[in-house]
Write a protein that holds these residues in place. Structure first.
Motif, PDB file in Angstrom:
ATOM      1  N   LYS A 125       0.871  -1.180   0.000  1.00 18.62           N
ATOM      2  CA  LYS A 125       0.000   0.000   0.000  1.00 18.62           C
ATOM      3  C   LYS A 125       0.914   1.239   0.000  1.00 18.62           C
ATOM      4  O   LYS A 125       1.595   1.522   0.979  1.00 18.62           O
ATOM      5  CB  LYS A 125      -0.894   0.019   1.261  1.00 18.62           C
ATOM      6  CG  LYS A 125      -1.625  -1.306   1.547  1.00 18.62           C
ATOM      7  CD  LYS A 125      -2.736  -1.597   0.560  1.00 18.62           C
ATOM      8  CE  LYS A 125      -3.569  -2.810   0.928  1.00 18.62           C
ATOM      9  NZ  LYS A 125      -3.146  -4.079   0.363  1.00 18.62           N
ATOM     10  N   LEU A 182      -2.133  -1.077  -3.654  1.00 17.38           N
ATOM     11  CA  LEU A 182      -2.790   0.236  -3.648  1.00 17.38           C
ATOM     12  C   LEU A 182      -1.744   1.328  -3.831  1.00 17.38           C
ATOM     13  O   LEU A 182      -0.705   1.328  -3.163  1.00 17.38           O
ATOM     14  CB  LEU A 182      -3.511   0.409  -2.306  1.00 17.38           C
ATOM     15  CG  LEU A 182      -4.366   1.647  -2.155  1.00 17.38           C
ATOM     16  CD1 LEU A 182      -5.599   1.582  -3.062  1.00 17.38           C
ATOM     17  CD2 LEU A 182      -4.811   1.817  -0.701  1.00 17.38           C
ATOM     18  N   LEU A 221      -4.627  -6.733  -2.648  1.00 16.65           N
ATOM     19  CA  LEU A 221      -4.770  -5.527  -3.460  1.00 16.65           C
ATOM     20  C   LEU A 221      -3.538  -4.630  -3.334  1.00 16.65           C
ATOM     21  O   LEU A 221      -3.138  -4.267  -2.222  1.00 16.65           O
ATOM     22  CB  LEU A 221      -6.018  -4.740  -3.009  1.00 16.65           C
ATOM     23  CG  LEU A 221      -6.244  -3.406  -3.725  1.00 16.65           C
ATOM     24  CD1 LEU A 221      -6.707  -3.626  -5.173  1.00 16.65           C
ATOM     25  CD2 LEU A 221      -7.265  -2.553  -2.975  1.00 16.65           C
ATOM     26  N   ARG A 261      -7.807  -5.581   2.239  1.00 15.28           N
ATOM     27  CA  ARG A 261      -7.679  -6.536   1.122  1.00 15.28           C
ATOM     28  C   ARG A 261      -6.185  -6.803   0.923  1.00 15.28           C
ATOM     29  O   ARG A 261      -5.496  -6.021   0.261  1.00 15.28           O
ATOM     30  CB  ARG A 261      -8.298  -5.953  -0.155  1.00 15.28           C
ATOM     31  CG  ARG A 261      -9.780  -5.662  -0.012  1.00 15.28           C
ATOM     32  CD  ARG A 261     -10.317  -4.850  -1.176  1.00 15.28           C
ATOM     33  NE  ARG A 261     -11.654  -4.358  -0.892  1.00 15.28           N
ATOM     34  CZ  ARG A 261     -12.783  -4.904  -1.361  1.00 15.28           C
ATOM     35  NH1 ARG A 261     -12.708  -5.939  -2.170  1.00 15.28           N
ATOM     36  NH2 ARG A 261     -13.956  -4.408  -1.048  1.00 15.28           N
ATOM     37  N   TYR A 310     -10.947   3.710   3.318  1.00 16.27           N
ATOM     38  CA  TYR A 310      -9.570   3.208   3.285  1.00 16.27           C
ATOM     39  C   TYR A 310      -9.433   1.907   4.073  1.00 16.27           C
ATOM     40  O   TYR A 310      -8.695   1.006   3.682  1.00 16.27           O
ATOM     41  CB  TYR A 310      -8.587   4.277   3.792  1.00 16.27           C
ATOM     42  CG  TYR A 310      -7.993   5.041   2.629  1.00 16.27           C
ATOM     43  CD1 TYR A 310      -6.925   4.517   1.910  1.00 16.27           C
ATOM     44  CD2 TYR A 310      -8.534   6.243   2.219  1.00 16.27           C
ATOM     45  CE1 TYR A 310      -6.402   5.186   0.822  1.00 16.27           C
ATOM     46  CE2 TYR A 310      -8.023   6.928   1.136  1.00 16.27           C
ATOM     47  CZ  TYR A 310      -6.953   6.392   0.436  1.00 16.27           C
ATOM     48  OH  TYR A 310      -6.439   7.039  -0.646  1.00 16.27           O
ATOM     49  N   ASN A 327     -11.580  -0.344   4.326  1.00 17.87           N
ATOM     50  CA  ASN A 327     -12.088  -1.375   3.405  1.00 17.87           C
ATOM     51  C   ASN A 327     -10.974  -1.784   2.413  1.00 17.87           C
ATOM     52  O   ASN A 327     -10.720  -2.961   2.192  1.00 17.87           O
ATOM     53  CB  ASN A 327     -13.311  -0.809   2.666  1.00 17.87           C
ATOM     54  CG  ASN A 327     -13.923  -1.804   1.709  1.00 17.87           C
ATOM     55  OD1 ASN A 327     -13.215  -2.543   1.047  1.00 17.87           O
ATOM     56  ND2 ASN A 327     -15.252  -1.823   1.632  1.00 17.87           N
ATOM     57  N   LEU A 328     -10.304  -0.779   1.861  1.00 18.83           N
ATOM     58  CA  LEU A 328      -9.269  -1.074   0.845  1.00 18.83           C
ATOM     59  C   LEU A 328      -8.060  -1.764   1.475  1.00 18.83           C
ATOM     60  O   LEU A 328      -7.500  -2.714   0.918  1.00 18.83           O
ATOM     61  CB  LEU A 328      -8.818   0.216   0.147  1.00 18.83           C
ATOM     62  CG  LEU A 328      -9.904   1.004  -0.600  1.00 18.83           C
ATOM     63  CD1 LEU A 328      -9.329   2.295  -1.170  1.00 18.83           C
ATOM     64  CD2 LEU A 328     -10.508   0.165  -1.716  1.00 18.83           C
ATOM     65  N   LEU A 377     -15.534   3.963  -6.512  1.00 17.91           N
ATOM     66  CA  LEU A 377     -14.818   2.907  -5.773  1.00 17.91           C
ATOM     67  C   LEU A 377     -15.633   1.613  -5.757  1.00 17.91           C
ATOM     68  O   LEU A 377     -15.101   0.522  -5.990  1.00 17.91           O
ATOM     69  CB  LEU A 377     -14.537   3.374  -4.340  1.00 17.91           C
ATOM     70  CG  LEU A 377     -13.319   4.292  -4.230  1.00 17.91           C
ATOM     71  CD1 LEU A 377     -13.396   5.146  -2.970  1.00 17.91           C
ATOM     72  CD2 LEU A 377     -12.035   3.451  -4.207  1.00 17.91           C
ATOM     73  N   LEU A 403      -4.905  -0.998  -7.594  1.00 19.59           N
ATOM     74  CA  LEU A 403      -5.841   0.130  -7.628  1.00 19.59           C
ATOM     75  C   LEU A 403      -5.039   1.414  -7.442  1.00 19.59           C
ATOM     76  O   LEU A 403      -4.276   1.548  -6.483  1.00 19.59           O
ATOM     77  CB  LEU A 403      -6.864  -0.024  -6.485  1.00 19.59           C
ATOM     78  CG  LEU A 403      -7.952   1.039  -6.413  1.00 19.59           C
ATOM     79  CD1 LEU A 403      -8.814   1.045  -7.670  1.00 19.59           C
ATOM     80  CD2 LEU A 403      -8.844   0.810  -5.191  1.00 19.59           C
TER      81      LEU A 403
END
Ligand SMILES: Nc1ncnc2c1ncn2[C@@H]1O[C@H](COP(=O)(O)OP(=O)(O)OP(=O)(O)O)[C@@H](O)[C@H]1O
Length: 621
Positions: free
Chosen positions: A432, A577, A575, A572, A566, A568-569, A537, A548
């Motif tokens: 991230k 980021l 993911l 993951r 954030y 939520n993101l 989003l 993403l």
């Protein structure tokens, strides 16, 4: 960020590629060869090639089965009309001869024949016109589609707009294609029809000619070609004169189209920015802009009309003189008893048709100048599509699982000093990252480079081969449609998909939109910026991305909502980021940071480097 959300970086991005040879869904594109090959050709050659492509894309493509039969049928009908008209002049002669000799018995028969053949000629002529219009529409449809496809492929529309290389691309695709196709078709058909008419009516004039004797410089000359010669010489002279007078019209036509487009652009931009203009109370200023655009348009229009009148007037005078000429040449023969009244009317009719065909160029001058102006405008767009970008930053896909950047120097147009320089930057799957820096330091431009939308500079960016990469700009693009359509985009609607959309809307704090999934409209206007960001989003996770990239995509949210989003993101683990953010609260949520200052990027771990003040404040970077 400019990339529309939910967009995957195309595999074809291999550095500064121009338009490649493309065959999309079995359709051969207008382009051929690489952009570099295209740029190496002279402008005139490029124009000729483009004209060839416009014809080839319709007549030498899978469309040929429609194009050729229609064209041949159209020509046959038009040629048939010319031939039958030549027969009609013979009936016309007989009718007037019968009148001259008071041969009343045959007059009704010739009159009926004359009307019947005349009606047949008109039927053929208008059927020909109808078929020509059908042909033009199919052709236009094909060319507009292909140009739009090339304009939209490989983000050419974006590069062209951003570099301001071509104004009003929309008008060129919609209007200029129509004018070019109808002009080219009209000129082509008109030329063939005229050539055929010239052959038929020259033969007829020779066949119907009667010798005449006159004296010139003490010589007695007997000829039967004087009327034919008069038709040719007068037509060629007339064509030359009108061509010369009408040259200015091309420039004026081109300017007129330009001014019309400017006015339309001003009106569209007012409509698009209605709210900003209303808040700024700029109505009067916008009105002034419209008045200025109208005034330029009107001045040019008057000049165009004046020149148009001069061209039309000259054409009429020349045509009038040409009508008198055959009378002047046949009356002496009539008075000498060598021609009948019917011969005079037939000669006049044949002379008139022959002259108008010989002067077709003159009569088509306005069409030619309009076509030429539109063709130039269309060519400029096509040329911009085909012109290669400066070779610069190389973006490619590799089998590596992460993203890597090496020796990247991002530059602004015409500047040698890098806007952003990054020696090496690796982003492993699931990391991230946050990008920070002062306003104007180049954060969005760096994201554009990652998306393949900024190639000015040098260095290499490699993206994972099969990863789904989604870019979210500050505000999403929401074309007209229902919320469900906007969420699913190209995916087919199903009960499962609807449930997924409803769940995502709830996850991203838009539960009240679930009941409105089937409601259509302009959602860009209806939703607040913060709601649009959450919607974007939620939409991004309809097909969950591997990477993403957010360019201040939560800037419209209050801190509490932004934190939830954030959370939520960040929850993951798979993911990757990358976000651009300004506030410390958002920055500190990430693992790593790339900070841009004075054109140089520095990389750090958030926990190690962030000062305490930064972590606990809402200070803006
Ligand atoms: N097409 C362009 N031509 C010339 N300069 C440009 C172009 N696009 C961006 N710039 C310039 O590049 C610089 C960086 O712009 P960029 O949008 O990347 O900044 P940013 O760091 O994202 O700023 P902000 O935080 O305000 O969004 C700015 O000075 C901008 O004016």
């Amino acid at each position: 960020m400019i990339r529309d959300d939910h967009f995957e970086v195309p595999d074809s991005l291999q550095g500064g590629s121009g338009l490649n040879d493309m065959t999309v869904k079995g359709v051969t594109s207008l382009s051929a060869g690489s952009g570099a090959e295209w740029a190496a050709k002279s402008r005139s050659l490029r124009k000729i090639i483009f004209l060839g492509r416009i014809a080839g894309a319709f007549f030498v493509s899978k469309e040929w089965k429609k194009a050729w039969p229609l064209l041949l049928f159209c020509l046959t009908i038009q040629f048939g009309a010319v031939y039958v008209f030549s027969l009609e002049t013979g009936i016309n002669k007989k009718l007037f001869d019968a009148l001259q000799y008071k041969n009343i018995a045959v007059i009704p028969r010739y009159a009926i024949e004359f009307v019947a053949v005349g009606s047949f000629v008109y039927s053929l002529t208008y059927l020909g016109v109808y078929l020509e219009n059908v042909l033009e529409m199919l052709w236009r449809n094909r060319i507009s589609g292909l140009i739009a496809e090339e304009w939209l492929s490989n983000d050419r529309f974006y590069f062209i707009e951003r570099a301001e290389r071509v104004e009003n691309a929309d008008q060129r695709i919609a209007e200029d294609v129509r004018l070019v196709i109808s002009g080219v078709s009209g000129i082509f058909m008109g030329s063939l029809r005229s050539l055929y008419t010239i052959v038929v009516f020259t033969a007829l004039l020779i066949h119907r000619s009667v010798p005449v004797t006159f004296h010139l410089f003490g010589h007695e000359i007997t000829t039967r070609y004087d009327i034919l010669l008069a038709a040719y010489v007068s037509s060629i002279l007339a064509t030359g004169i009108i061509f010369r007078i009408g040259r200015k019209l091309t420039r004026l036509n081109m300017r007129q189209q330009h001014y019309e487009a400017d006015l339309r652009f001003t009106l569209v931009s007012i409509r698009k920015h209605a709210e900003q203009i209303a808040f700024m109370v700029r109505g009067r200023i916008e009105h002034l802009r419209i008045v200025t655009a109208l005034s330029s348009l009107m001045h040019n229009y008057f000049a165009q009309q004046r020149m148009g009148v001069i061209v039309s007037f000259s054409t009429q005078i020349v045509t009038h003189i040409q009508r008198v000429l055959p009378l002047a040449l046949t009356i002496p023969r009539y008075l000498a008893g060598r021609m009948t009244y019917g011969d005079i009317t037939q000669t006049q009719s044949v002379f008139g048709t022959l002259s108008s065909s010989l002067t077709w160029l003159m009569q088509m001058y306005p069409m030619y100048s309009e076509t030429n102006a539109s063709f130039d405008r269309l060519f400029v767009l096509f040329d911009a599509i085909r012109m290669p970008e400066e070779p610069g930053i190389i973006l490619s896909r590799t089998s590596n699982s992460g993203i890597s950047v090496a020796n990247l120097d991002i530059r602004l147009p015409g500047k040698s000093k890098p806007l952003v320089a990054i020696g090496a930057w690796s982003i492993a799957p699931g990391e991230k990252w946050v990008i920070t820096g002062a306003s104007g330091s180049g954060k969005s431009t760096l994201l554009r480079a990652l998306a393949g939308l900024w190639r000015i500079g040098e260095g290499a960016i490699t993206l994972p081969q099969d990863a789904r990469i989604t870019f979210l700009p500050q505000l999403p693009y929401l074309p007209h449609g229902t919320l469900l359509e906007l969420m699913l985009q190209t995916q087919p609607p199903s009960e499962e998909a609807r449930e997924l959309c409803a769940d995502l809307l709830c996850q991203f704090r838009l539960p009240w939109l679930v009941a409105q999934l089937d409601i259509g409209g302009d959602w860009n206007q209806r939703l607040s910026p913060g709601e649009q960001q959450r919607f974007a989003l939620a939409r991004a996770f309809v097909s969950p991305p591997d990477v993403l990239i957010l360019d201040e995509a939560t800037s419209g949210l209050d801190q509490n909502t932004a934190d939830t989003i954030y959370a939520n993101l960040l929850a993951r683990p798979d993911l990757t980021l990358i976000s651009v953010a300004h506030t410390a609260d958002i920055v500190t949520l990430h693992d790593k940071r790339l900070h841009i200052a004075n054109g140089t990027a520095t990389i750090s771990e958030i926990s190690e480097t962030s000062p305490v003040s930064l972590l606990s404040s809402n200070r803006k970077f």
